[in-house]
Write a protein that holds these residues in place. Sequence first.
Motif, PDB file in Angstrom:
ATOM      1  N   MET A  34      48.765   0.432  69.165  1.00  0.00           N
ATOM      2  CA  MET A  34      48.380  -0.427  68.035  1.00  0.00           C
ATOM      3  C   MET A  34      47.279  -1.357  68.534  1.00  0.00           C
ATOM      4  SD  MET A  34      52.135  -1.313  66.448  1.00  0.00           S
ATOM      5  CE  MET A  34      51.605  -1.516  64.740  1.00  0.00           C
ATOM      6  N   GLY A  35      46.388  -1.727  67.637  1.00  0.00           N
ATOM      7  CA  GLY A  35      45.288  -2.564  68.097  1.00  0.00           C
ATOM      8  C   GLY A  35      44.648  -3.362  66.984  1.00  0.00           C
ATOM      9  N   TRP A  36      43.787  -4.277  67.413  1.00  0.00           N
ATOM     10  CA  TRP A  36      43.013  -5.094  66.492  1.00  0.00           C
ATOM     11  C   TRP A  36      41.529  -4.886  66.775  1.00  0.00           C
ATOM     12  CZ3 TRP A  36      45.053  -7.761  62.492  1.00  0.00           C
ATOM     13  CH2 TRP A  36      46.427  -7.992  62.506  1.00  0.00           C
ATOM     14  N   TYR A  37      40.777  -4.698  65.706  1.00  0.00           N
ATOM     15  CA  TYR A  37      39.322  -4.595  65.769  1.00  0.00           C
ATOM     16  C   TYR A  37      38.741  -5.712  64.910  1.00  0.00           C
ATOM     17  CZ  TYR A  37      39.735   0.104  67.770  1.00  0.00           C
ATOM     18  OH  TYR A  37      40.005   1.173  68.586  1.00  0.00           O
ATOM     19  N   ARG A  38      37.474  -5.999  65.137  1.00  0.00           N
ATOM     20  CA  ARG A  38      36.802  -6.972  64.286  1.00  0.00           C
ATOM     21  C   ARG A  38      35.367  -6.559  64.041  1.00  0.00           C
ATOM     22  NH1 ARG A  38      36.464 -12.189  68.441  1.00  0.00           N
ATOM     23  NH2 ARG A  38      34.864 -11.342  69.844  1.00  0.00           N
ATOM     24  N   GLN A  39      34.858  -6.997  62.918  1.00  0.00           N
ATOM     25  CA  GLN A  39      33.465  -6.733  62.570  1.00  0.00           C
ATOM     26  C   GLN A  39      32.860  -7.980  61.954  1.00  0.00           C
ATOM     27  OE1 GLN A  39      32.728  -3.330  60.020  1.00  0.00           O
ATOM     28  NE2 GLN A  39      30.640  -3.161  60.792  1.00  0.00           N
ATOM     29  N   ALA A  40      31.838  -8.496  62.627  1.00  0.00           N
ATOM     30  CA  ALA A  40      31.099  -9.648  62.122  1.00  0.00           C
ATOM     31  C   ALA A  40      29.911  -9.151  61.298  1.00  0.00           C
ATOM     32  CB  ALA A  40      30.618 -10.502  63.288  1.00  0.00           C
ATOM     33  N   PRO A  41      29.401  -9.990  60.409  1.00  0.00           N
ATOM     34  CA  PRO A  41      28.265  -9.571  59.580  1.00  0.00           C
ATOM     35  C   PRO A  41      27.082  -9.119  60.431  1.00  0.00           C
ATOM     36  CG  PRO A  41      29.212 -11.591  58.730  1.00  0.00           C
ATOM     37  CD  PRO A  41      29.888 -11.329  60.040  1.00  0.00           C
ATOM     38  N   GLY A  42      26.557  -7.949  60.127  1.00  0.00           N
ATOM     39  CA  GLY A  42      25.401  -7.441  60.844  1.00  0.00           C
ATOM     40  C   GLY A  42      25.692  -6.853  62.200  1.00  0.00           C
ATOM     41  N   LYS A  43      26.973  -6.762  62.564  1.00  0.00           N
ATOM     42  CA  LYS A  43      27.350  -6.229  63.873  1.00  0.00           C
ATOM     43  C   LYS A  43      28.274  -5.031  63.714  1.00  0.00           C
ATOM     44  CE  LYS A  43      26.881 -10.503  66.521  1.00  0.00           C
ATOM     45  NZ  LYS A  43      27.535 -11.395  67.507  1.00  0.00           N
ATOM     46  N   GLN A  44      28.362  -4.253  64.785  1.00  0.00           N
ATOM     47  CA  GLN A  44      29.262  -3.106  64.776  1.00  0.00           C
ATOM     48  C   GLN A  44      30.704  -3.556  64.987  1.00  0.00           C
ATOM     49  OE1 GLN A  44      27.755  -0.324  67.738  1.00  0.00           O
ATOM     50  NE2 GLN A  44      26.691   0.826  66.138  1.00  0.00           N
ATOM     51  N   ARG A  45      31.620  -2.741  64.493  1.00  0.00           N
ATOM     52  CA  ARG A  45      33.026  -3.022  64.731  1.00  0.00           C
ATOM     53  C   ARG A  45      33.319  -2.885  66.215  1.00  0.00           C
ATOM     54  NH1 ARG A  45      36.964   0.490  61.248  1.00  0.00           N
ATOM     55  NH2 ARG A  45      36.244   2.116  62.676  1.00  0.00           N
ATOM     56  N   GLU A  46      34.137  -3.807  66.734  1.00  0.00           N
ATOM     57  CA  GLU A  46      34.475  -3.769  68.146  1.00  0.00           C
ATOM     58  C   GLU A  46      35.977  -3.923  68.338  1.00  0.00           C
ATOM     59  OE1 GLU A  46      32.902  -7.036  70.410  1.00  0.00           O
ATOM     60  OE2 GLU A  46      33.639  -8.551  69.015  1.00  0.00           O
ATOM     61  N   ASP A  89      33.961 -15.954  67.066  1.00  0.00           N
ATOM     62  CA  ASP A  89      35.120 -15.123  66.743  1.00  0.00           C
ATOM     63  C   ASP A  89      35.193 -14.826  65.241  1.00  0.00           C
ATOM     64  OD1 ASP A  89      36.971 -17.024  69.132  1.00  0.00           O
ATOM     65  OD2 ASP A  89      36.196 -14.985  69.399  1.00  0.00           O
ATOM     66  N   THR A  90      34.335 -15.447  64.466  1.00  0.00           N
ATOM     67  CA  THR A  90      34.322 -15.220  63.021  1.00  0.00           C
ATOM     68  C   THR A  90      34.018 -13.768  62.704  1.00  0.00           C
ATOM     69  OG1 THR A  90      33.667 -17.493  62.525  1.00  0.00           O
ATOM     70  CG2 THR A  90      33.173 -15.816  60.861  1.00  0.00           C
ATOM     71  N   ALA A  91      34.914 -13.140  61.929  1.00  0.00           N
ATOM     72  CA  ALA A  91      34.764 -11.716  61.612  1.00  0.00           C
ATOM     73  C   ALA A  91      35.894 -11.301  60.683  1.00  0.00           C
ATOM     74  CB  ALA A  91      34.813 -10.871  62.882  1.00  0.00           C
ATOM     75  N   VAL A  92      35.787 -10.083  60.186  1.00  0.00           N
ATOM     76  CA  VAL A  92      36.919  -9.446  59.512  1.00  0.00           C
ATOM     77  C   VAL A  92      37.715  -8.708  60.580  1.00  0.00           C
ATOM     78  CG1 VAL A  92      37.657  -7.741  57.823  1.00  0.00           C
ATOM     79  CG2 VAL A  92      35.709  -9.233  57.319  1.00  0.00           C
ATOM     80  N   TYR A  93      38.979  -9.039  60.684  1.00  0.00           N
ATOM     81  CA  TYR A  93      39.862  -8.427  61.677  1.00  0.00           C
ATOM     82  C   TYR A  93      40.719  -7.360  60.992  1.00  0.00           C
ATOM     83  CZ  TYR A  93      38.644 -11.959  65.118  1.00  0.00           C
ATOM     84  OH  TYR A  93      37.952 -12.748  66.021  1.00  0.00           O
ATOM     85  N   SER A  94      40.734  -6.177  61.591  1.00  0.00           N
ATOM     86  CA  SER A  94      41.507  -5.059  61.037  1.00  0.00           C
ATOM     87  C   SER A  94      42.443  -4.511  62.102  1.00  0.00           C
ATOM     88  CB  SER A  94      40.574  -3.938  60.574  1.00  0.00           C
ATOM     89  OG  SER A  94      39.686  -4.392  59.577  1.00  0.00           O
ATOM     90  N   CYS A  95      43.643  -4.177  61.680  1.00  0.00           N
ATOM     91  CA  CYS A  95      44.562  -3.557  62.627  1.00  0.00           C
ATOM     92  C   CYS A  95      44.495  -2.045  62.495  1.00  0.00           C
ATOM     93  CB  CYS A  95      45.988  -4.048  62.437  1.00  0.00           C
ATOM     94  SG  CYS A  95      46.783  -3.528  60.915  1.00  0.00           S
ATOM     95  N   MET A  96      44.818  -1.396  63.584  1.00  0.00           N
ATOM     96  CA  MET A  96      44.828   0.062  63.650  1.00  0.00           C
ATOM     97  C   MET A  96      46.086   0.490  64.379  1.00  0.00           C
ATOM     98  SD  MET A  96      44.474   2.911  65.708  1.00  0.00           S
ATOM     99  CE  MET A  96      43.918   2.157  67.217  1.00  0.00           C
ATOM    100  N   ALA A  97      46.639   1.599  63.953  1.00  0.00           N
ATOM    101  CA  ALA A  97      47.813   2.127  64.638  1.00  0.00           C
ATOM    102  C   ALA A  97      47.743   3.647  64.678  1.00  0.00           C
ATOM    103  CB  ALA A  97      49.094   1.678  63.940  1.00  0.00           C
ATOM    104  N   ARG A  98      48.108   4.186  65.809  1.00  0.00           N
ATOM    105  CA  ARG A  98      48.217   5.634  65.956  1.00  0.00           C
ATOM    106  C   ARG A  98      49.660   5.989  65.606  1.00  0.00           C
ATOM    107  NH1 ARG A  98      44.456   9.284  66.337  1.00  0.00           N
ATOM    108  NH2 ARG A  98      45.467  10.402  68.053  1.00  0.00           N
ATOM    109  N   ILE A  99      49.793   6.734  64.492  1.00  0.00           N
ATOM    110  CA  ILE A  99      51.126   6.957  63.910  1.00  0.00           C
ATOM    111  C   ILE A  99      51.391   8.434  63.730  1.00  0.00           C
ATOM    112  CG2 ILE A  99      52.519   6.596  61.829  1.00  0.00           C
ATOM    113  CD1 ILE A  99      51.135   3.892  61.517  1.00  0.00           C
ATOM    114  N   LEU A 100      52.622   8.815  64.021  1.00  0.00           N
ATOM    115  CA  LEU A 100      53.101  10.154  63.719  1.00  0.00           C
ATOM    116  C   LEU A 100      53.973  10.060  62.474  1.00  0.00           C
ATOM    117  CD1 LEU A 100      53.536  13.147  64.409  1.00  0.00           C
ATOM    118  CD2 LEU A 100      55.439  12.443  65.890  1.00  0.00           C
TER     119      LEU A 100
END
Length: 121
Positions: A34-46, A89-100
């Motif tokens: 499971m993880g957290w990613y973020r994307q700031a305006p004008g930048k790639q998701r990291e 740190d300002t960005a949209v934060y999204s969670c991701m999970a590898r799920i079966l």
Amino acid sequence: QVQLVESGGGLVQPGGSLRLSCAASGSIFSIYTMGWYRQAPGKQRELVAAITRSDTPNYANSVKGRFTISRDNAKNTVYLQMNSLKPEDTAVYSCMARILPRVTGAVESYWGQGTQVTVSS
């Protein structure tokens, strides 16, 4: 059907703290990384932080020592405790999970809808 729902974003002053939560629900057989990613305006998701099922964490260099990722496998939930927040740190934060899922029998990546974190005075 599998869903990830995030909560905990908002506006905070520099130096402040926020805690993000992401709960997975649906017909789930097992959850792996499971993880957290973020994307700031004008930048790639990291990638911000990730955690394996056995609780091994991994952090981006920019957040080491300030952010802590954790998970509660009984609740299918991952958390991100963010301390000493900075304007960058300002960005949209999204969670991701590898799920079966129980239905498909194939591990896939699932994403939450994203939550805005704004660090500003």
